[in-house]
Scaffold this active site. Structure first.
Site, short mmCIF file in Angstrom:
data_model
loop_
_atom_site.label_atom_id
_atom_site.label_comp_id
_atom_site.label_asym_id
_atom_site.label_seq_id
_atom_site.Cartn_x
_atom_site.Cartn_y
_atom_site.Cartn_z
N TYR A 51 0.98 -1.17 -0.08
CA TYR A 51 -0.19 -0.07 -0.06
C TYR A 51 0.90 1.24 -0.05
O TYR A 51 1.77 1.23 0.48
CB TYR A 51 -0.80 0.02 1.24
CG TYR A 51 -2.20 -0.33 0.84
CD1 TYR A 51 -2.95 0.53 0.15
CD2 TYR A 51 -2.97 -1.45 1.60
CE1 TYR A 51 -4.47 0.34 -0.22
CE2 TYR A 51 -4.31 -1.68 1.28
CZ TYR A 51 -4.94 -0.99 0.20
OH TYR A 51 -6.23 -1.22 -0.01
N GLU A 53 -0.57 4.91 -0.56
CA GLU A 53 -1.18 6.28 -0.59
C GLU A 53 -0.30 7.36 -0.58
O GLU A 53 0.65 7.58 0.47
CB GLU A 53 -2.03 6.24 0.47
CG GLU A 53 -3.42 5.78 0.30
CD GLU A 53 -3.50 4.37 0.88
OE1 GLU A 53 -2.52 3.59 1.02
OE2 GLU A 53 -4.49 3.89 1.14
N ASP A 197 -8.36 12.93 -24.39
CA ASP A 197 -8.33 11.47 -23.98
C ASP A 197 -7.90 10.76 -24.87
O ASP A 197 -8.38 10.47 -26.03
CB ASP A 197 -9.80 11.10 -23.65
CG ASP A 197 -9.81 9.49 -23.44
OD1 ASP A 197 -9.04 8.90 -23.53
OD2 ASP A 197 -11.11 9.07 -22.93
N THR A 223 -5.28 5.49 -21.23
CA THR A 223 -5.09 4.14 -20.54
C THR A 223 -3.79 3.79 -21.10
O THR A 223 -2.88 4.33 -21.99
CB THR A 223 -6.05 3.22 -21.08
OG1 THR A 223 -6.16 3.19 -22.63
CG2 THR A 223 -7.48 3.27 -20.49
N LYS A 226 -4.07 -0.22 -24.24
CA LYS A 226 -4.56 -0.30 -25.79
C LYS A 226 -3.40 -0.34 -26.88
O LYS A 226 -2.66 -1.30 -26.66
CB LYS A 226 -5.45 0.79 -26.21
CG LYS A 226 -6.70 0.69 -24.91
CD LYS A 226 -7.81 1.54 -25.52
CE LYS A 226 -8.94 1.50 -24.33
NZ LYS A 226 -9.07 2.42 -23.22
N ARG A 232 -3.21 -3.11 -17.57
CA ARG A 232 -4.54 -2.56 -17.40
C ARG A 232 -4.18 -1.37 -16.39
O ARG A 232 -4.15 -1.56 -15.30
CB ARG A 232 -5.54 -3.20 -16.82
CG ARG A 232 -5.80 -4.72 -17.83
CD ARG A 232 -6.57 -4.12 -19.00
NE ARG A 232 -7.80 -3.57 -19.18
CZ ARG A 232 -8.83 -4.04 -19.41
NH1 ARG A 232 -8.78 -5.09 -20.23
NH2 ARG A 232 -10.10 -3.56 -19.47
N1 DSN Z 1 -13.83 0.01 -23.76
C1 DSN Z 1 -12.74 0.54 -24.40
C2 DSN Z 1 -13.04 0.52 -25.82
O1 DSN Z 1 -13.42 -0.82 -26.15
O2 DSN Z 1 -12.96 1.28 -26.65
C3 DSN Z 1 -13.07 2.12 -24.19
O3 DSN Z 1 -12.87 2.35 -22.73
#
Ligand code: DSN
Length: 416
Positions: A51, A53, A197, A223, A226, A232
């Site tokens: 942890y 914080e 974003d 994120t 991707k 993640r």
């Molecule tokens: N769920 C994601 C996507 O498939 O684009 C976006 O957060």
């Protein structure tokens, strides 16, 4: 995974089955990828036990000798890769990153302006069902009815009408590059914070295959799993002047302890993304998406905006009268995994809309090039011709499995 096998054979077997699935199928979900074994090892490490914080050097718990170094390294690498002034790597994922950014700049009831969900925006850009649409006055802009591209005069008009406190650019289903400079000018004209974003295309930005929003935006969220091919997780990049507000919004504003195992994996991801090989990967992702688009167009498909200049494409099946949900399910049975998706101005419901979305990130990670994308396009077209022919779908799945064997995926090398 011997310990897991001994402790919990059921979960062990399910993970093995998922490994087989990821190896044997052509994965086209635009937000998915294959993290490397190095990333997976960091994610599965003992850092999960800690942890922490707070932030490096300013924690609320002791025992941070190692964690502080891990987080500092992750932050330094993100800063360098994206030329960002300030970075926070603690958001648990993309939605919390976006909500934290709102918390930093907005009060409940303030106006945000983002791309409408059915036009390619994300839930957290102000969709009525999301907290972003419930706690803020959410307004949206749309794509042009004819071109399905953004008309920046129309975005400006919407901004002048609703005077947002924060303007969001970014998408999860738009196949074209955004003009960040134009967005910046609109934000300046109405006195809005400009947020990008870049979750979908941050890997392309890192690899130089997509313009960077960093020089234009006040705050950028992303994120890490991707197109960046990491764990993640998520991150927020911002100008120095907003550093304190962003950090306070993430912790203690929205979250408790950061996921230190994810932070370590983000650091590994950034190291990987800074290599020449990743640059090549990012450019190949775009070439592959365009190769798939070319094959589908040659087969008579209608693509939203007529093609792509990023990692994803959206096929508009409305003229066929087919249920895109049925198409997506049949393709899955044939070994090709994608998702049904709304298209701009869709007349069908979101649970069974008119489009299918495809992305090239995961297949490019396993080495597909233009020629392989042509194979993928041919198979998609063939399956759509014979949706109810289960024997054909099974034969295609077997063919896809054989085809995939030639392209071992990162993280799954042990299956090759
Ligand atoms: N769920 C994601 C996507 O498939 O684009 C976006 O957060």
């Amino acid at each position: 995974m011997n310990a897991l096998l001994a402790a919990d054979p059921e979960i062990h077997a399910l993970i093995r089955q998922e490994e087989e699935r990821q190896a044997a199928k052509i994965r086209l979900i635009a937000s998915e990828n294959y993290a490397s074994s190095a990333v997976l090892q960091a994610t599965g490490s003992v850092l999960t036990n800690k942890y922490s914080e707070g932030y490096p050097g300013k924690r609320y718990y002791e025992g941070q000798q190692i964690i502080d170094q891990v987080e500092a390294l992750a932050v330094a690498r993100v800063k360098e890769l994206f030329a960002a002034e300030h970075v926070n790597v603690q958001p648990y994922s993309g939605s919390p990153a976006n909500i934290a950014a709102y918390l930093a700049f907005l009060n409940p009831g303030d106006t945000i302006l983002g791309m409408a969900l059915p036009h390619g925006g994300h839930l957290t850009h102000g969709a009525p069902v999301s907290i972003s649409g419930r706690y803020f006055r959410a307004e949206s802009y749309s794509v042009d009815p004819q071109t399905k591209r953004l008309d920046y005069d129309a975005v400006r008009q919407r901004a002048l009408e609703c005077r947002p406190r924060l303007l969001v650019a970014g998408h999860s289903a738009h196949p074209r590059i955004l003009d960040f400079q134009k967005f910046r000018a609109i934000a300046d004209e109405v006195g809005a914070i400009f947020m990008v974003d870049m979750a979908h295309f941050s890997g392309l930005v890192a690899g130089g295959a997509h313009p960077s929003p960093i020089p234009y935006a006040d705050v950028v969220t992303s994120t890490t799993h991707k197109s960046l091919r990491g764990p993640r997780g998520a991150m927020i990049l911002c100008r120095d002047q907003y550093a304190a507000a962003i950090d306070k919004a993430v912790f203690p504003g929205l979250q408790g302890g950061p996921h230190d195992h994810t932070t370590a994996a983000i650091a590994v991801t950034m190291k990987e993304a800074a290599t020449p090989a990743f640059k090549e990967y990012a450019h190949q992702v775009v070439k592959n998406a365009q190769a798939l688009a070319a094959t589908l167009l040659a087969k008579g498909f209608s693509l939203v905006t007529g093609g792509t200049d990023n990692h994803l494409l959206l096929a508009d099946l409305s003229a066929t009268g087919l249920s895109s949900k049925k198409v997506a399910k049949a393709l899955d049975r044939a070994g090709i995994v994608l998702n049904y998706n709304t298209i701009p101005f869709d007349t069908r419901k979101p649970t069974d809309p008119s489009g299918i979305r495809m992305g090239a990130c995961a297949v490019t990670s396993r080495g597909f090039k233009e020629q392989e994308m042509a194979f993928v396009g041919e198979k998609i077209a063939a399956v759509i011709e014979r949706l109810d022919d289960e024997a054909f779908l099974a034969r295609t799945a077997a063919e896809v499995r054989e085809f995939c064997r030639r392209f071992p995926a990162p993280g799954l090398e042990h299956l090759a």
